[in-house]
Design a protein around this motif. Structure first.
Motif, PDB file in Angstrom:
ATOM      1  N   LEU A 241       5.274  23.880  45.021  1.00  0.00           N
ATOM      2  CA  LEU A 241       4.754  24.784  43.978  1.00  0.00           C
ATOM      3  C   LEU A 241       4.606  26.214  43.963  1.00  0.00           C
ATOM      4  O   LEU A 241       4.912  26.813  42.350  1.00  0.00           O
ATOM      5  CB  LEU A 241       3.078  24.560  44.747  1.00  0.00           C
ATOM      6  N   GLY A 242       5.155  27.277  44.613  1.00  0.00           N
ATOM      7  CA  GLY A 242       5.862  28.647  44.607  1.00  0.00           C
ATOM      8  C   GLY A 242       6.802  28.659  43.679  1.00  0.00           C
ATOM      9  O   GLY A 242       6.759  29.666  42.792  1.00  0.00           O
ATOM     10  N   ALA A 243       7.853  27.799  43.600  1.00  0.00           N
ATOM     11  CA  ALA A 243       9.244  27.956  43.094  1.00  0.00           C
ATOM     12  C   ALA A 243       8.610  27.572  41.745  1.00  0.00           C
ATOM     13  O   ALA A 243       9.292  28.167  40.272  1.00  0.00           O
ATOM     14  CB  ALA A 243      10.134  27.264  43.754  1.00  0.00           C
ATOM     15  N   VAL A 288     -11.484  26.590  43.738  1.00  0.00           N
ATOM     16  CA  VAL A 288     -11.688  27.553  44.107  1.00  0.00           C
ATOM     17  C   VAL A 288     -10.290  27.943  44.573  1.00  0.00           C
ATOM     18  O   VAL A 288      -9.486  28.784  45.751  1.00  0.00           O
ATOM     19  CB  VAL A 288     -13.002  28.157  44.865  1.00  0.00           C
ATOM     20  N   GLY A 289      -9.868  26.541  45.801  1.00  0.00           N
ATOM     21  CA  GLY A 289      -9.279  26.921  46.511  1.00  0.00           C
ATOM     22  C   GLY A 289      -7.104  27.077  45.983  1.00  0.00           C
ATOM     23  O   GLY A 289      -7.391  27.889  46.590  1.00  0.00           O
ATOM     24  N   MET A 290      -7.671  26.183  44.722  1.00  0.00           N
ATOM     25  CA  MET A 290      -6.380  26.641  43.836  1.00  0.00           C
ATOM     26  C   MET A 290      -6.547  27.925  43.808  1.00  0.00           C
ATOM     27  O   MET A 290      -4.664  28.321  43.848  1.00  0.00           O
ATOM     28  CB  MET A 290      -6.544  25.784  42.934  1.00  0.00           C
ATOM     29  N   TYR A 291      -6.927  28.709  42.837  1.00  0.00           N
ATOM     30  CA  TYR A 291      -7.085  29.757  42.865  1.00  0.00           C
ATOM     31  C   TYR A 291      -6.560  30.551  44.078  1.00  0.00           C
ATOM     32  O   TYR A 291      -5.714  31.401  44.413  1.00  0.00           O
ATOM     33  CB  TYR A 291      -7.869  30.881  42.383  1.00  0.00           C
ATOM     34  N   ASP A 292      -7.790  30.189  44.794  1.00  0.00           N
ATOM     35  CA  ASP A 292      -6.290  31.295  46.180  1.00  0.00           C
ATOM     36  C   ASP A 292      -5.461  30.662  47.130  1.00  0.00           C
ATOM     37  O   ASP A 292      -4.650  31.896  47.269  1.00  0.00           O
ATOM     38  CB  ASP A 292      -7.523  30.165  47.847  1.00  0.00           C
ATOM     39  N   HIS A 293      -5.146  29.333  46.984  1.00  0.00           N
ATOM     40  CA  HIS A 293      -3.726  29.340  47.639  1.00  0.00           C
ATOM     41  C   HIS A 293      -2.457  30.045  46.124  1.00  0.00           C
ATOM     42  O   HIS A 293      -1.471  30.302  46.582  1.00  0.00           O
ATOM     43  CB  HIS A 293      -3.048  27.889  47.452  1.00  0.00           C
ATOM     44  N   VAL A 294      -2.682  29.592  44.910  1.00  0.00           N
ATOM     45  CA  VAL A 294      -1.986  30.503  44.085  1.00  0.00           C
ATOM     46  C   VAL A 294      -1.414  31.922  44.208  1.00  0.00           C
ATOM     47  O   VAL A 294      -0.714  32.121  44.306  1.00  0.00           O
ATOM     48  CB  VAL A 294      -2.286  29.590  42.470  1.00  0.00           C
ATOM     49  N   ALA A 295      -3.092  32.413  44.244  1.00  0.00           N
ATOM     50  CA  ALA A 295      -2.890  34.119  44.442  1.00  0.00           C
ATOM     51  C   ALA A 295      -2.049  34.258  46.227  1.00  0.00           C
ATOM     52  O   ALA A 295      -1.243  35.286  46.063  1.00  0.00           O
ATOM     53  CB  ALA A 295      -4.057  34.327  44.413  1.00  0.00           C
ATOM     54  N   GLY A 296      -2.081  33.182  47.058  1.00  0.00           N
ATOM     55  CA  GLY A 296      -1.264  33.891  48.295  1.00  0.00           C
ATOM     56  C   GLY A 296       0.255  33.870  47.674  1.00  0.00           C
ATOM     57  O   GLY A 296       1.045  34.345  47.950  1.00  0.00           O
ATOM     58  N   LEU A 297       0.485  33.020  46.503  1.00  0.00           N
ATOM     59  CA  LEU A 297       1.510  32.064  46.850  1.00  0.00           C
ATOM     60  C   LEU A 297       2.765  33.613  45.798  1.00  0.00           C
ATOM     61  O   LEU A 297       3.911  33.445  45.565  1.00  0.00           O
ATOM     62  CB  LEU A 297       1.975  30.855  46.286  1.00  0.00           C
ATOM     63  N   LEU A 298       1.827  33.791  45.245  1.00  0.00           N
ATOM     64  CA  LEU A 298       2.366  35.023  43.566  1.00  0.00           C
ATOM     65  C   LEU A 298       2.312  36.348  44.392  1.00  0.00           C
ATOM     66  O   LEU A 298       2.819  37.064  44.141  1.00  0.00           O
ATOM     67  CB  LEU A 298       1.624  34.865  42.610  1.00  0.00           C
ATOM     68  N   THR A 299       1.367  36.515  45.656  1.00  0.00           N
ATOM     69  CA  THR A 299       1.896  37.691  46.872  1.00  0.00           C
ATOM     70  C   THR A 299       3.386  38.024  46.786  1.00  0.00           C
ATOM     71  O   THR A 299       3.889  37.132  47.419  1.00  0.00           O
ATOM     72  CB  THR A 299       0.719  37.844  48.023  1.00  0.00           C
ATOM     73  N   ARG A 300       3.204  39.007  46.509  1.00  0.00           N
ATOM     74  CA  ARG A 300       5.322  39.864  46.896  1.00  0.00           C
ATOM     75  C   ARG A 300       5.075  40.907  47.773  1.00  0.00           C
ATOM     76  O   ARG A 300       4.023  41.726  47.526  1.00  0.00           O
ATOM     77  CB  ARG A 300       5.634  40.202  45.058  1.00  0.00           C
TER      78      ARG A 300
END
Length: 300
Positions: A241-243, A288-300
Protein backbone atom coordinates in the motif's frame (compact mmCIF):
# COMPACT_ATOMS: atom_id res chain seq x y z
CA UNK A 1 -43.37 22.13 -9.76
CA UNK A 2 -40.13 20.28 -9.00
CA UNK A 3 -40.27 17.35 -6.59
CA UNK A 4 -37.39 17.41 -4.11
CA UNK A 5 -35.59 14.03 -4.07
CA UNK A 6 -36.40 12.22 -0.84
CA UNK A 7 -32.81 11.22 -0.11
CA UNK A 8 -31.66 14.81 -0.55
CA UNK A 9 -34.43 16.08 1.72
CA UNK A 10 -33.38 13.63 4.44
CA UNK A 11 -29.70 14.56 4.12
CA UNK A 12 -30.55 18.24 4.36
CA UNK A 13 -32.86 18.02 7.35
CA UNK A 14 -30.52 15.68 9.22
CA UNK A 15 -27.66 18.11 8.72
CA UNK A 16 -29.40 21.49 8.91
CA UNK A 17 -32.48 20.88 11.09
CA UNK A 18 -35.25 23.49 10.97
CA UNK A 19 -33.24 25.76 8.65
CA UNK A 20 -32.96 22.89 6.19
CA UNK A 21 -36.68 22.13 6.34
CA UNK A 22 -37.54 25.77 5.72
CA UNK A 23 -35.18 25.96 2.74
CA UNK A 24 -36.52 22.71 1.27
CA UNK A 25 -40.04 24.15 1.42
CA UNK A 26 -38.88 27.14 -0.64
CA UNK A 27 -36.70 25.15 -3.05
CA UNK A 28 -39.36 24.22 -5.69
CA UNK A 29 -40.43 27.86 -5.93
CA UNK A 30 -36.81 29.01 -6.24
CA UNK A 31 -36.25 26.59 -9.11
CA UNK A 32 -39.42 27.65 -10.93
CA UNK A 33 -38.55 31.34 -10.56
CA UNK A 34 -35.02 30.84 -11.91
CA UNK A 35 -36.24 28.72 -14.83
CA UNK A 36 -38.51 31.57 -15.82
CA UNK A 37 -35.95 34.32 -15.29
CA UNK A 38 -33.22 32.48 -17.22
CA UNK A 39 -35.66 31.27 -19.89
CA UNK A 40 -35.07 27.55 -19.50
CA UNK A 41 -37.25 24.47 -19.38
CA UNK A 42 -36.57 21.20 -17.57
CA UNK A 43 -34.87 18.51 -19.64
CA UNK A 44 -34.40 15.51 -17.39
CA UNK A 45 -34.59 14.14 -13.87
CA UNK A 46 -33.37 16.10 -10.88
CA UNK A 47 -30.13 14.80 -9.35
CA UNK A 48 -28.38 15.92 -6.19
CA UNK A 49 -25.18 15.95 -4.21
CA UNK A 50 -24.72 16.52 -0.51
CA UNK A 51 -25.79 20.17 -0.44
CA UNK A 52 -27.53 21.00 -3.70
CA UNK A 53 -29.85 19.87 -6.47
CA UNK A 54 -29.02 19.88 -10.17
CA UNK A 55 -31.81 20.24 -12.72
CA UNK A 56 -31.01 19.42 -16.39
CA UNK A 57 -32.48 22.17 -18.57
CA UNK A 58 -32.45 23.59 -22.07
CA UNK A 59 -32.09 27.28 -22.73
CA UNK A 60 -34.37 29.19 -25.04
CA UNK A 61 -32.05 28.51 -28.00
CA UNK A 62 -31.99 24.75 -27.25
CA UNK A 63 -28.56 24.71 -25.61
CA UNK A 64 -28.33 22.07 -22.84
CA UNK A 65 -27.39 23.36 -19.40
CA UNK A 66 -27.97 22.58 -15.72
CA UNK A 67 -29.52 24.68 -12.99
CA UNK A 68 -27.75 24.13 -9.67
CA UNK A 69 -29.26 25.38 -6.42
CA UNK A 70 -27.40 24.75 -3.15
CA UNK A 71 -28.32 25.14 0.49
CA UNK A 72 -26.80 28.45 1.66
CA UNK A 73 -23.52 27.28 3.14
CA UNK A 74 -20.14 29.01 3.59
CA UNK A 75 -18.43 26.26 1.59
CA UNK A 76 -20.40 27.19 -1.53
CA UNK A 77 -19.97 30.96 -1.48
CA UNK A 78 -17.00 31.10 -3.85
CA UNK A 79 -18.03 28.38 -6.31
CA UNK A 80 -19.32 30.85 -8.93
CA UNK A 81 -16.25 33.06 -8.40
CA UNK A 82 -13.98 30.15 -9.34
CA UNK A 83 -16.03 29.37 -12.44
CA UNK A 84 -15.93 33.04 -13.44
CA UNK A 85 -12.14 33.16 -13.18
CA UNK A 86 -11.67 30.00 -15.24
CA UNK A 87 -14.12 31.16 -17.91
CA UNK A 88 -14.61 27.62 -19.19
CA UNK A 89 -10.89 26.77 -19.22
CA UNK A 90 -10.80 23.30 -17.67
CA UNK A 91 -14.18 23.73 -15.97
CA UNK A 92 -17.82 23.99 -17.00
CA UNK A 93 -18.86 27.47 -18.08
CA UNK A 94 -20.82 29.71 -15.75
CA UNK A 95 -23.81 31.01 -17.75
CA UNK A 96 -25.83 32.81 -15.05
CA UNK A 97 -25.54 33.32 -11.30
CA UNK A 98 -27.77 34.36 -8.41
CA UNK A 99 -25.51 34.57 -5.38
CA UNK A 100 -28.29 35.43 -2.95
CA UNK A 101 -29.99 32.13 -3.74
CA UNK A 102 -26.76 30.11 -4.13
CA UNK A 103 -27.87 29.31 -7.67
CA UNK A 104 -26.06 28.99 -10.98
CA UNK A 105 -26.85 28.10 -14.56
CA UNK A 106 -23.96 26.01 -15.84
CA UNK A 107 -22.78 24.32 -19.01
CA UNK A 108 -23.94 20.70 -19.09
CA UNK A 109 -21.35 17.92 -19.18
CA UNK A 110 -22.88 14.49 -18.73
CA UNK A 111 -20.61 11.97 -20.42
CA UNK A 112 -19.46 10.28 -17.21
CA UNK A 113 -16.61 11.13 -14.86
CA UNK A 114 -13.04 10.22 -14.01
CA UNK A 115 -14.49 7.75 -11.52
CA UNK A 116 -15.56 5.63 -14.50
CA UNK A 117 -11.98 5.08 -15.68
CA UNK A 118 -10.85 1.55 -14.76
CA UNK A 119 -7.19 2.57 -14.56
CA UNK A 120 -6.73 4.65 -11.40
CA UNK A 121 -3.27 5.83 -12.47
CA UNK A 122 -4.76 7.17 -15.69
CA UNK A 123 -7.41 8.98 -13.66
CA UNK A 124 -4.72 10.53 -11.45
CA UNK A 125 -2.77 11.67 -14.50
CA UNK A 126 -5.84 13.21 -16.13
CA UNK A 127 -6.70 14.96 -12.86
CA UNK A 128 -3.15 16.25 -12.60
CA UNK A 129 -3.21 17.70 -16.09
CA UNK A 130 -6.53 19.33 -15.31
CA UNK A 131 -5.23 20.71 -12.00
CA UNK A 132 -2.35 22.30 -13.91
CA UNK A 133 -4.81 24.07 -16.23
CA UNK A 134 -6.93 25.25 -13.31
CA UNK A 135 -3.89 26.68 -11.48
CA UNK A 136 -4.31 30.31 -12.57
CA UNK A 137 -3.69 33.54 -10.64
CA UNK A 138 -6.46 34.05 -8.11
CA UNK A 139 -8.42 37.26 -7.67
CA UNK A 140 -8.62 39.03 -4.32
CA UNK A 141 -11.42 38.12 -1.95
CA UNK A 142 -11.20 34.32 -2.11
CA UNK A 143 -10.28 32.31 1.02
CA UNK A 144 -6.54 31.75 1.37
CA UNK A 145 -5.36 28.37 2.62
CA UNK A 146 -2.40 30.04 4.31
CA UNK A 147 -4.81 31.96 6.56
CA UNK A 148 -5.79 28.64 8.14
CA UNK A 149 -2.27 27.76 9.26
CA UNK A 150 -2.56 29.25 12.74
CA UNK A 151 -5.86 27.52 13.42
CA UNK A 152 -4.60 24.13 12.21
CA UNK A 153 -1.47 24.36 14.35
CA UNK A 154 -3.61 24.73 17.46
CA UNK A 155 -6.54 22.53 16.45
CA UNK A 156 -4.65 19.36 15.52
CA UNK A 157 -2.89 18.71 18.87
CA UNK A 158 -5.91 19.94 20.86
CA UNK A 159 -8.26 17.60 19.01
CA UNK A 160 -5.79 14.72 19.35
CA UNK A 161 -5.57 15.25 23.14
CA UNK A 162 -9.34 15.51 23.51
CA UNK A 163 -9.80 12.23 21.64
CA UNK A 164 -7.25 10.38 23.78
CA UNK A 165 -4.21 10.90 21.53
CA UNK A 166 -5.05 8.31 18.83
CA UNK A 167 -2.49 9.74 16.37
CA UNK A 168 1.10 8.50 16.91
CA UNK A 169 3.48 11.27 17.92
CA UNK A 170 5.68 11.06 14.80
CA UNK A 171 2.63 11.17 12.51
CA UNK A 172 1.12 14.18 14.27
CA UNK A 173 4.53 15.84 14.40
CA UNK A 174 4.99 15.47 10.64
CA UNK A 175 1.57 17.02 10.03
CA UNK A 176 2.36 19.95 12.32
CA UNK A 177 5.71 20.46 10.57
CA UNK A 178 3.84 20.72 7.27
CA UNK A 179 1.47 23.27 8.80
CA UNK A 180 4.39 25.39 10.01
CA UNK A 181 6.59 25.04 6.94
CA UNK A 182 4.30 24.71 3.90
CA UNK A 183 0.89 26.13 4.74
CA UNK A 184 2.04 29.75 5.24
CA UNK A 185 4.26 29.60 2.11
CA UNK A 186 1.86 29.20 -0.79
CA UNK A 187 1.29 30.83 -4.18
CA UNK A 188 -1.70 33.05 -4.95
CA UNK A 189 -3.09 30.35 -7.21
CA UNK A 190 -6.72 29.35 -7.61
CA UNK A 191 -7.25 25.84 -6.22
CA UNK A 192 -10.31 23.69 -6.89
CA UNK A 193 -10.43 22.46 -3.31
CA UNK A 194 -12.52 19.30 -3.85
CA UNK A 195 -11.00 17.73 -6.95
CA UNK A 196 -12.15 14.13 -6.55
CA UNK A 197 -12.84 11.87 -9.52
CA UNK A 198 -16.61 12.39 -9.56
CA UNK A 199 -16.06 16.15 -9.83
CA UNK A 200 -14.26 15.80 -13.16
CA UNK A 201 -16.72 15.16 -15.99
CA UNK A 202 -16.14 13.97 -19.53
CA UNK A 203 -17.25 16.57 -22.08
CA UNK A 204 -17.18 17.41 -25.78
CA UNK A 205 -15.74 20.93 -25.68
CA UNK A 206 -12.74 19.65 -23.72
CA UNK A 207 -11.93 16.06 -22.74
CA UNK A 208 -12.53 16.75 -19.03
CA UNK A 209 -14.20 19.61 -17.17
CA UNK A 210 -14.25 20.30 -13.44
CA UNK A 211 -17.38 20.95 -11.40
CA UNK A 212 -18.13 21.83 -7.74
CA UNK A 213 -15.04 23.90 -6.86
CA UNK A 214 -14.53 25.45 -3.42
CA UNK A 215 -12.51 28.34 -4.83
CA UNK A 216 -9.54 28.30 -2.44
CA UNK A 217 -6.26 30.10 -3.03
CA UNK A 218 -2.97 28.33 -2.39
CA UNK A 219 -0.96 25.26 -3.31
CA UNK A 220 -2.52 23.02 -6.02
CA UNK A 221 -0.92 20.05 -4.22
CA UNK A 222 -3.74 20.47 -1.67
CA UNK A 223 -6.04 18.51 -3.99
CA UNK A 224 -3.93 15.34 -4.12
CA UNK A 225 -5.50 13.83 -0.98
CA UNK A 226 -9.04 14.16 -2.35
CA UNK A 227 -8.01 12.29 -5.46
CA UNK A 228 -6.42 9.49 -3.43
CA UNK A 229 -9.78 8.92 -1.73
CA UNK A 230 -11.47 8.61 -5.13
CA UNK A 231 -9.86 5.22 -5.83
CA UNK A 232 -9.39 3.95 -2.28
CA UNK A 233 -10.88 0.50 -2.93
CA UNK A 234 -8.18 -0.73 -5.28
CA UNK A 235 -5.46 0.93 -3.19
CA UNK A 236 -6.51 -1.17 -0.22
CA UNK A 237 -5.97 -4.38 -2.21
CA UNK A 238 -2.46 -3.39 -3.36
CA UNK A 239 0.28 -5.80 -2.21
CA UNK A 240 2.35 -2.82 -0.98
CA UNK A 241 0.00 0.00 0.00
CA UNK A 242 2.78 2.44 0.81
CA UNK A 243 4.39 2.03 -2.60
CA UNK A 244 0.99 2.29 -4.32
CA UNK A 245 0.17 5.52 -2.49
CA UNK A 246 3.48 7.11 -3.41
CA UNK A 247 3.11 6.01 -7.03
CA UNK A 248 -0.34 7.63 -7.26
CA UNK A 249 0.96 10.84 -5.76
CA UNK A 250 3.95 10.75 -8.13
CA UNK A 251 1.62 10.37 -11.11
CA UNK A 252 -0.51 13.32 -10.00
CA UNK A 253 2.48 15.52 -9.14
CA UNK A 254 4.23 14.87 -12.45
CA UNK A 255 1.09 15.55 -14.51
CA UNK A 256 0.27 18.68 -12.50
CA UNK A 257 3.91 19.84 -12.58
CA UNK A 258 4.05 19.98 -8.78
CA UNK A 259 6.84 19.28 -6.33
CA UNK A 260 6.59 15.63 -5.31
CA UNK A 261 7.63 16.16 -1.69
CA UNK A 262 5.12 18.97 -1.15
CA UNK A 263 2.41 16.78 -2.67
CA UNK A 264 3.15 13.92 -0.28
CA UNK A 265 3.31 16.22 2.73
CA UNK A 266 -0.01 17.87 1.89
CA UNK A 267 -1.63 14.46 1.51
CA UNK A 268 -0.25 13.33 4.89
CA UNK A 269 -1.48 16.47 6.65
CA UNK A 270 -4.95 16.19 5.17
CA UNK A 271 -5.08 12.50 6.08
CA UNK A 272 -4.31 13.31 9.73
CA UNK A 273 -6.99 15.99 9.72
CA UNK A 274 -9.47 13.52 8.17
CA UNK A 275 -8.67 10.90 10.81
CA UNK A 276 -9.35 13.35 13.64
CA UNK A 277 -12.41 14.88 11.99
CA UNK A 278 -13.80 11.42 11.29
CA UNK A 279 -13.53 10.42 14.94
CA UNK A 280 -15.25 13.63 15.97
CA UNK A 281 -18.08 13.30 13.46
CA UNK A 282 -18.98 9.63 13.55
CA UNK A 283 -17.22 8.28 10.47
CA UNK A 284 -17.19 4.45 10.30
CA UNK A 285 -14.32 2.81 12.18
CA UNK A 286 -12.96 1.21 9.01
CA UNK A 287 -12.68 4.65 7.35
CA UNK A 288 -10.98 6.24 10.33
CA UNK A 289 -8.65 3.24 10.50
CA UNK A 290 -7.79 3.67 6.84
CA UNK A 291 -6.92 7.34 7.39
CA UNK A 292 -4.73 6.35 10.36
CA UNK A 293 -2.90 3.75 8.31
CA UNK A 294 -2.40 5.94 5.26
CA UNK A 295 -1.24 8.90 7.36
CA UNK A 296 1.40 6.63 8.91
CA UNK A 297 2.57 5.34 5.54
CA UNK A 298 2.94 8.90 4.20
CA UNK A 299 4.88 10.14 7.22
CA UNK A 300 8.40 11.01 6.12
Amino acid sequence: MMLVPEVFATLTTDREGDAGRAWLARLPGIVEDLLGRWRCHRDGSVVHGQVGVVVPVRRQDGTPAVLKVSFPHPGNVHEPDAFAVWGGRGAVRLLERDDARFAMLLERADGGSLADLPDADEAMAEAGRLARRLAVPAPPGLPRLRDRAGAWEGELPACDRRLGQPIPGDVLGAALATVRELVPDQPDTLVHGDLHAANVLRAEREPWLAIDPKGFVGDPAYDAFTLLRSHAADLLTAPDLGAALLRRLDVFAEAAELDRERTVRWAQLRCVRAALWGRDNGDPEWLVGMYDHVAGLLTR
